[in-house]
Write an enzyme that holds these catalytic residues in place. Structure first.
Site, mmCIF file in Angstrom:
data_model
loop_
_atom_site.group_PDB
_atom_site.id
_atom_site.type_symbol
_atom_site.label_atom_id
_atom_site.label_comp_id
_atom_site.label_asym_id
_atom_site.label_seq_id
_atom_site.Cartn_x
_atom_site.Cartn_y
_atom_site.Cartn_z
ATOM 1 N N SER A 1 30.242 47.231 3.566
ATOM 2 C CA SER A 1 30.726 46.949 4.715
ATOM 3 C C SER A 1 32.363 47.335 5.015
ATOM 4 C CB SER A 1 30.438 45.799 5.304
ATOM 5 O OG SER A 1 30.915 45.430 6.628
ATOM 6 N N ASN B 1 43.066 44.045 1.173
ATOM 7 C CA ASN B 1 43.411 44.305 2.552
ATOM 8 C C ASN B 1 43.099 43.214 3.464
ATOM 9 O OD1 ASN B 1 40.397 44.188 4.384
ATOM 10 N ND2 ASN B 1 39.876 44.380 2.307
ATOM 11 N N ALA B 2 43.728 43.331 4.757
ATOM 12 C CA ALA B 2 43.492 42.497 5.522
ATOM 13 C C ALA B 2 43.592 43.008 7.016
ATOM 14 C CB ALA B 2 44.946 41.483 5.705
ATOM 15 N N GLY C 1 41.285 42.449 9.362
ATOM 16 C CA GLY C 1 41.061 41.556 10.274
ATOM 17 C C GLY C 1 39.711 41.799 11.287
ATOM 18 N N LEU C 2 38.757 42.417 10.808
ATOM 19 C CA LEU C 2 37.705 42.805 11.543
ATOM 20 C C LEU C 2 37.687 43.619 12.850
ATOM 21 C CD1 LEU C 2 35.682 39.358 11.203
ATOM 22 C CD2 LEU C 2 35.263 41.614 10.235
ATOM 23 N N ASN D 1 28.211 38.193 7.586
ATOM 24 C CA ASN D 1 29.313 38.169 6.765
ATOM 25 C C ASN D 1 29.860 36.740 6.963
ATOM 26 O OD1 ASN D 1 32.026 38.267 5.820
ATOM 27 N ND2 ASN D 1 32.337 40.123 7.148
ATOM 28 N N CYS E 1 34.482 36.882 5.010
ATOM 29 C CA CYS E 1 35.714 37.597 5.442
ATOM 30 C C CYS E 1 36.826 36.789 5.241
ATOM 31 C CB CYS E 1 35.950 38.340 6.670
ATOM 32 S SG CYS E 1 37.299 39.166 7.097
ATOM 33 N N LYS F 1 25.922 37.657 3.027
ATOM 34 C CA LYS F 1 27.043 38.151 2.036
ATOM 35 C C LYS F 1 27.817 37.053 1.771
ATOM 36 C CE LYS F 1 30.286 41.760 1.373
ATOM 37 N NZ LYS F 1 30.748 43.066 2.005
ATOM 38 N N GLY G 1 38.093 46.588 -5.430
ATOM 39 C CA GLY G 1 38.336 47.443 -6.405
ATOM 40 C C GLY G 1 38.024 47.064 -7.848
HETATM 41 C C1 LIG Z 1 39.183 48.066 3.790
HETATM 42 C C2 LIG Z 1 38.319 47.067 3.493
HETATM 43 C C3 LIG Z 1 37.372 46.287 4.767
HETATM 44 C C4 LIG Z 1 36.239 45.748 4.502
HETATM 45 N N1 LIG Z 1 35.764 45.020 5.426
HETATM 46 C C5 LIG Z 1 34.610 44.227 5.339
HETATM 47 C C6 LIG Z 1 33.835 43.754 6.594
HETATM 48 O O1 LIG Z 1 33.948 44.194 7.711
HETATM 49 N N2 LIG Z 1 32.849 43.082 6.158
HETATM 50 C C7 LIG Z 1 32.054 42.672 4.870
HETATM 51 O O2 LIG Z 1 31.254 41.880 4.918
HETATM 52 N N3 LIG Z 1 33.017 43.255 4.003
HETATM 53 C C8 LIG Z 1 33.995 44.024 4.068
HETATM 54 N N4 LIG Z 1 34.602 44.221 3.026
HETATM 55 C C9 LIG Z 1 34.365 43.971 1.722
HETATM 56 C C10 LIG Z 1 33.634 44.866 1.084
HETATM 57 O O3 LIG Z 1 32.456 45.257 1.721
HETATM 58 C C11 LIG Z 1 33.198 44.451 -0.451
HETATM 59 O O4 LIG Z 1 32.465 43.524 -0.463
HETATM 60 C C12 LIG Z 1 34.253 44.451 -1.430
HETATM 61 O O5 LIG Z 1 35.413 45.355 -1.049
HETATM 62 C C13 LIG Z 1 33.964 44.483 -2.705
HETATM 63 O O6 LIG Z 1 33.515 45.749 -3.235
HETATM 64 P P1 LIG Z 1 34.366 46.954 -3.655
HETATM 65 O O7 LIG Z 1 35.153 46.488 -4.938
HETATM 66 O O8 LIG Z 1 33.535 48.187 -4.197
HETATM 67 O O9 LIG Z 1 35.272 47.512 -2.434
HETATM 68 C C14 LIG Z 1 35.825 45.086 3.179
HETATM 69 C C15 LIG Z 1 36.478 45.746 2.076
HETATM 70 C C16 LIG Z 1 37.593 46.640 2.165
HETATM 71 C C17 LIG Z 1 38.387 47.164 1.074
#
Ligand SMILES: Cc1cc2nc3c(=O)[nH]c(=O)nc-3n(C[C@H](O)[C@H](O)[C@H](O)COP(=O)(O)O)c2cc1C
Ligand SMILES: Cc1cc2nc3c(=O)[nH]c(=O)nc-3n(C[C@H](O)[C@H](O)[C@H](O)COP(=O)(O)OP(=O)(O)OC[C@H]3O[C@@H](n4cnc5c(N)ncnc54)[C@H](O)[C@@H]3O)c2cc1C
Ligand code: FES
Lengths: 303, 261
Positions: free
Chosen positions: A21, A69-70, A72-73, A127, A130, A165, A217
């Site tokens: 997501s 990242n921030a 903010g939905l 979620n 966040c 989550k 990451g």
């Molecule tokens: C730019 C960005 C926006 C994200 N937005 C959401 C979100 O709206 N809802 C959510 O549950 N997780 C959000 N996440 C978290 C990711 O879904 C994921 O759980 C997290 O980034 C770890 O995985 P990764 O290391 O492969 O990125 C966001 C992550 C990133 C980097």
């Protein structure tokens, strides 16, 4: 031919590799770059009842092997999603999981209720993790009691498979997983981002507009993996593992730790075809190892 | 949109400022002035994310695109180490470019530092459309100014500015342009690219004094570059979700009247 389709409790997926997501928008952004048929599902950007503008910039900053990242939905709200984004996602023929967030229990409940009535949504992902909004959201994910009440209420109004989550910003994530399962989660997904920050030394001030942000990451992979390992021991429901996955080897580590499926987030930004390449890597691995189903290695690191 | 480009030429043309000529026929055919390419500068996780760079020129005939970049950190340092025949992973062209209108006066381009890159491409296209093009281009000192004349058709009028007074107008490029307007410079349309404080000043002055049709090319830190992450937000006038737009998708070029800098 190795069988890549998986069943996560009530949720059937074509492949065990999902788009996490917030990192794949609403699919449209990557449709010309990635063959969406490889995706187990798209977990769309966190959805709230009303549209949200998101946080003031800057919203992202790179860190060693990761990023903060921030956002903010920022999202178009339920109506915007139903009218504009969902029809397009359905046209692509990709499985859609809707990530929902709210300030109050009622908001989550209403979203889950509405989405349950909607054709073309395969599951709801709560979620509660966040780190970038100041009300609701992560609060539910960091208190076992709040989580219990929320999951109970949402479960009651949600007819779709329910994914919870979890936030890694807790002392004992396994306990949170246990609570979520006990009160009705069909699936656990883990992890969301780790709360962090960056200070601009020249300005002597926090860099991000929101002050803190969520770390994602490769930098978080060992932590995410350990958490999936612990959650697997604590619950019986399937786990979708994520956090720093960038290639097939990373994905295999999560399966061995106990994930029944994995999701890719940040790596999509770096290399858009990451998911298709992991899917084909898994196929090769299964053939080379003589596996007929991925299930055979799920949690194998515990034995 | 994902492709591998080959380095044909790399040259240091000013202090820490490099020129890259890349061979990638599809990019060369599709790129428009103001668009950018998102480059993966290395294979490792340091740096992890791609880096955005404006397309500074594209020649469908030779299949090449030009990029100018300034070394400011780890990613650009890696780029500066590229050699002829090296391959780089490019995503693009991305974003929306400049839109030139039907105007009566000259097209004026105002560039600060490496912000000149997209304007060089634009200048060439405007000249091809038979427009009168005037470039104002400034930097801290003459040593940081790229030899832009080499990359522009002969019709373009070039006004240089150096804040330390080492060449051309002694002061900022904004001041150089303001003075020219005060002396009666006619402006049909205006395009600006450069550091955020410079753009802020120009947009402010334009609002208060000039009201020229003005487009600005903005920068913001980017992750995906394709509109998915909502990381590259810039504030726009409006409410609700539209309070922010994405530099990588709705931009990087915006109508100055719409953005809040
Ligand atoms: C730019 C960005 C926006 C994200 N937005 C959401 C979100 O709206 N809802 C959510 O549950 N997780 C959000 N996440 C978290 C990711 O879904 C994921 O759980 C997290 O980034 C770890 O995985 P990764 O290391 O492969 O990125 C966001 C992550 C990133 C980097
Ligand atoms: C649409 C767009 C087009 C661009 N076109 C060009 C171009 O044609 N030529 C060029 O040289 N640069 C251009 N940039 C800026 C370029 O992307 C950054 O300079 C580069 O990403 C820095 O990477 P780095 O790893 O070297 O620096 P980092 O290590 O990431 O950062 C080093 C320092 O540079 C500064 N910095 C980082 N990113 C940016 C940024 N986006 N804008 C301003 N300062 C930044 C930060 O203050 C940081 O402290 C463009 C940016 C955008 C968004
Ligand atoms: S960089 Fe991801 S939306 Fe612009």
């Amino acid at each position: 031919m190795a069988e890549l389709a998986v069943e996560l409790g009530p949720l059937k997926l074509k492949t065990p590799v999902l788009a996490a997501s917030g990192t794949f928008g609403f699919g449209e952004e990557y449709a010309s770059l990635v063959d969406l048929q490889n995706l187990g599902a798209i977990m769309v950007k966190g959805l709230t009842l009303e549209p949200r503008a998101g946080n003031p910039p800057p919203r992202i900053m790179e860190t060693p092997a990761g990023m903060l990242n921030a956002i903010g939905l920022q999202n178009p709200g339920l109506a915007g999603f139903l009218n504009k984004e969902l029809p397009r996602l359905r046209y692509y023929g990709v499985t859609v999981i809707v990530n929902i967030a709210g300030d109050t229990e009622e908001e989550y409940v209403e979203l889950a209720e509405e989405l349950s009535k909607t054709e073309g949504v395969a599951a709801v992902e709560l979620n509660v993790s966040c780190p970038n909004v100041h009300k609701g959201g992560i609060l539910f994910g960091t208190s076992a009691l709040l989580l219990e009440n929320l999951v109970k209420k949402v479960r009651h109004s949600c007819r779709l498979p329910l994914i919870v989550k979890l936030s890694p910003n807790v002392t004992d994530i396994a306990e949170m997983a246990f609570v979520a399962e006990k009160h009705g989660a069909d699936i656990i997904s883990s992890i969301n981002t780790l709360k962090g920050m960056y200070i601009d030394v020249a300005r002597r001030a926090p860099y991000l507009g929101n002050i803190t942000g969520g770390l994602s990451g490769p930098a978080i992979r060992p932590v995410a993996l350990r958490m999936v390992f612990e959650i697997y021991k604590a619950v019986k429901v399937p786990v979708i593992g994520m956090g720093g996955i960038a290639d097939v080897d990373d994905a295999l580590q999560f399966f061995m730790a106990g994930a029944a499926a994995v999701a890719v987030g940040t790596a999509n930004f770096v290399h858009p075809p990451t998911i298709p390449s992991i899917v084909s890597g898994l196929r090769s691995y299964m053939e080379a190892e003589g596996l007929t189903a991925l299930e055979e290695i799920v949690g194998i690191a515990h034995r | 949109m994902l492709s591998v480009a080959r380095v044909i030429e790399k040259e240091e043309l000013a202090e820490r400022c490099y020129y890259l000529l890349l061979l990638e026929p599809r990019l060369a055919r599709q790129s428009m002035p103001g668009q950018f390419i998102h480059i993966r500068v290395g294979e490792s996780y340091m740096p992890l994310l791609r880096r955005p760079f404006s397309v500074a020129g594209a020649s469908p005939e030779s299949g090449t695109v030009q990029v100018f970049f300034r070394v400011v950190g780890g990613g650009t340092r890696l780029l500066s180490a590229l050699r002829r025949d090296d391959s780089i992973d490019c995503l693009g062209p991305l974003g929306n470019g400049f839109k030139s209108g039907r105007v009566t006066g000259p097209s004026v381009l105002v560039a600060g530092g490496i912000g000149v890159a997209p304007l060089l491409f634009l200048a060439r296209c405007l000249v091809r459309e038979q427009k009168k093009v005037i470039l104002f281009y400034g930097a801290q000192s003459s040593g940081e100014l790229l030899p832009v004349k080499r990359f522009l058709p002969s019709g373009v009028e070039i006004n240089l500015a150096a804040e330390d007074g080492s060449t051309g107008y002694a002061g900022t490029v904004t001041a150089a342009f303001s003075e020219a307007v005060e002396r009666g410079l006619r402006v049909g349309e205006m395009f600006a690219c450069g550091p955020r404080p410079m753009l802020k000043e120009i947009v402010g002055l334009n609002r208060q004094k000039w009201s020229f049709p003005l487009q600005v090319s903005l920068e913001e830190n980017m992750a995906c570059g394709v509109g998915a992450c909502r990381g590259c937000a810039v504030a726009v006038k409006g409410s609700g979700e539209s309070a922010y737009q994405r530099v990588c998708r709705e931009g990087p070029v915006f109508d100055a009247a719409e953005v809040v800098l």
